[in-house]
Design an enzyme around this catalytic site. Structure first.
Site, mmCIF file in Angstrom:
data_model
loop_
_atom_site.group_PDB
_atom_site.id
_atom_site.type_symbol
_atom_site.label_atom_id
_atom_site.label_comp_id
_atom_site.label_asym_id
_atom_site.label_seq_id
_atom_site.Cartn_x
_atom_site.Cartn_y
_atom_site.Cartn_z
ATOM 1 N N MET A 1 -11.598 30.202 14.407
ATOM 2 C CA MET A 1 -10.830 31.007 13.082
ATOM 3 C C MET A 1 -10.061 31.052 13.986
ATOM 4 O O MET A 1 -9.349 32.663 14.303
ATOM 5 C CB MET A 1 -11.196 32.749 12.877
ATOM 6 C CG MET A 1 -12.909 31.956 11.911
ATOM 7 S SD MET A 1 -13.420 32.939 11.093
ATOM 8 C CE MET A 1 -14.207 34.441 12.161
ATOM 9 N N HIS B 1 -10.712 29.733 22.778
ATOM 10 C CA HIS B 1 -10.253 29.859 24.282
ATOM 11 C C HIS B 1 -11.250 28.632 24.421
ATOM 12 O O HIS B 1 -11.521 27.439 24.118
ATOM 13 C CB HIS B 1 -11.471 30.893 24.130
ATOM 14 C CG HIS B 1 -12.405 30.963 22.995
ATOM 15 N ND1 HIS B 1 -13.674 30.465 23.554
ATOM 16 C CD2 HIS B 1 -13.140 32.404 22.149
ATOM 17 C CE1 HIS B 1 -14.597 30.340 22.390
ATOM 18 N NE2 HIS B 1 -14.050 31.312 21.279
ATOM 19 N N GLY C 1 -14.295 27.600 25.258
ATOM 20 C CA GLY C 1 -15.260 27.349 24.338
ATOM 21 C C GLY C 1 -14.566 26.246 22.769
ATOM 22 O O GLY C 1 -15.277 25.184 22.736
ATOM 23 N N HIS C 2 -13.970 27.265 22.530
ATOM 24 C CA HIS C 2 -13.109 25.220 21.578
ATOM 25 C C HIS C 2 -12.720 24.746 22.049
ATOM 26 O O HIS C 2 -13.112 23.399 21.564
ATOM 27 C CB HIS C 2 -11.830 26.368 20.713
ATOM 28 C CG HIS C 2 -12.217 27.466 19.837
ATOM 29 N ND1 HIS C 2 -11.991 28.672 20.758
ATOM 30 C CD2 HIS C 2 -13.181 28.169 18.674
ATOM 31 C CE1 HIS C 2 -12.388 29.207 19.550
ATOM 32 N NE2 HIS C 2 -12.939 29.183 18.584
ATOM 33 N N GLN D 1 -22.484 26.668 20.155
ATOM 34 C CA GLN D 1 -24.767 27.291 19.919
ATOM 35 C C GLN D 1 -24.331 28.721 20.286
ATOM 36 O O GLN D 1 -25.299 29.524 20.108
ATOM 37 C CB GLN D 1 -24.983 26.620 21.273
ATOM 38 C CG GLN D 1 -26.442 26.925 21.414
ATOM 39 C CD GLN D 1 -27.416 26.386 19.613
ATOM 40 O OE1 GLN D 1 -26.869 25.538 18.718
ATOM 41 N NE2 GLN D 1 -28.382 27.408 19.605
ATOM 42 N N GLN E 1 -25.486 30.352 12.932
ATOM 43 C CA GLN E 1 -24.837 29.994 12.120
ATOM 44 C C GLN E 1 -24.835 28.573 12.009
ATOM 45 O O GLN E 1 -24.898 28.596 10.722
ATOM 46 C CB GLN E 1 -23.513 30.249 12.560
ATOM 47 C CG GLN E 1 -22.119 29.665 12.326
ATOM 48 C CD GLN E 1 -20.785 30.270 12.558
ATOM 49 O OE1 GLN E 1 -20.292 31.374 12.384
ATOM 50 N NE2 GLN E 1 -19.975 29.562 13.559
#
Ligand code: PAF
Length: 281
Positions: free
Chosen positions: A28, A32, A34-35, A146, A151
């Site tokens: 979305m 950051h 994590g992506h 994770q 999700q």
């Protein structure tokens, strides 16, 4: 070179001659580290990588959360380019939910507790948009963090039940040096809240440490997490859970793998985190 595409038609045309296998990273935006870790994993495993950037209105049960969701497409695209993403699909709403769109994907029992109970309709929105993305992109693999453990479970179940050919790959949570899990929501934390927020990770570490030293009572682990959170005045717990890692049913006794998870409010910002306790074997 990274191409930014807007329509379903452009995406289909670009994918027709993309080398396979193809890795998809749904996002979305407000990207950051994590992506970045998802892009890196996708890049390492596939000759073609597609990222989607779409703030999905259907997964926000509070309209204000959708409006205030942080957005910066130019910055996101430059991160995708730096990570070697081949195609960024950043569609307007009516390219995802085409005129007359009238389908909702609902996953059953595992979408109801925890985030599902706290955010009614949220997982319907997630499952529906991910089903559309899986259908449009037809990737061999799709990558998710994770950090959103439930999700991942919901999407896996949907893909399995609907026989979608995309393999769902969960990648480890990326954390700040003080343990706070990276999240697009962290930007909303006031300085004092940011300083308090690593308490989520401390609570998980305390409980997982007890489990590693042999404690098997679900209630003892829940109580341990609640006590750690109670020591942080800015933290307002919403739920604290020790659940079966396959069904998400709350556990009295931990005999197999379990998911520790928690949702905590700091002012108007709601953070979640989790840790998987993997039973040996
Ligand atoms: O995790 C997210 O960012 C979103 O829920 C997802 C999977 C991109 C669906 O909109």
């Amino acid at each position: 070179m990274t191409r930014v595409l807007r329509s379903r038609a452009e995406l289909r045309a670009a994918l027709a001659d993309a080398p396979r296998p193809l890795g998809l990273v749904p996002t979305m935006g407000w990207l950051h580290e994590g992506h970045r870790s998802l892009f890196k994993r996708a890049r390492a495993q596939n000759p073609s990588v597609v990222a989607s950037i779409f703030v999905n209105p259907r997964q926000f049960n509070v309209a204000a959360d959708f409006t205030k969701y942080p957005r910066n497409e130019a910055r996101d695209v430059s991160i995708c380019a730096a990570e070697g993403v081949d195609i960024v699909w950043a569609p307007p709403v009516d390219e995802v939910y085409v005129p007359g769109f009238d389908t909702t994907v609902t996953v059953g029992a595992i979408s109801r507790p925890l985030e599902g109970a706290a955010r009614p309709g949220h997982f319907d929105g997630v499952a529906t948009v991910v089903a559309i993305l899986f259908g449009l992109v037809g990737a061999e693999r799709a990558y998710f963090g994770q950090k959103d453990a439930q999700q991942v479970m919901v999407i896996r179940r949907m893909a399995r039940d609907l026989a979608l050919p995309t393999e769902v790959i969960a990648c480890p949570t990326v954390r700040e040096p003080d343990g706070l899990a990276l999240s697009s929501r962290n930007v909303h934390l006031a300085p004092a809240e940011r300083a308090a927020a690593p308490v989520l990770h401390r609570a998980l570490l305390e409980a997982s440490g007890l489990w590693r030293s042999g404690e098997r009572s679900g209630e003892v682990l829940r109580q341990t997490m609640r006590s750690v959170l109670a020591a942080e005045p800015l933290a307002v717990p919403e739920y604290v859970s020790v659940a079966d890692a396959l069904t998400l049913a709350e556990l009295d006794r931990i005999d197999a793998s379990a998911l520790l998870s928690l949702a905590v409010r700091f002012g108007s910002t709601r953070l979640i985190d989790n840790e998987l306790l993997e039973a040996p074997g």
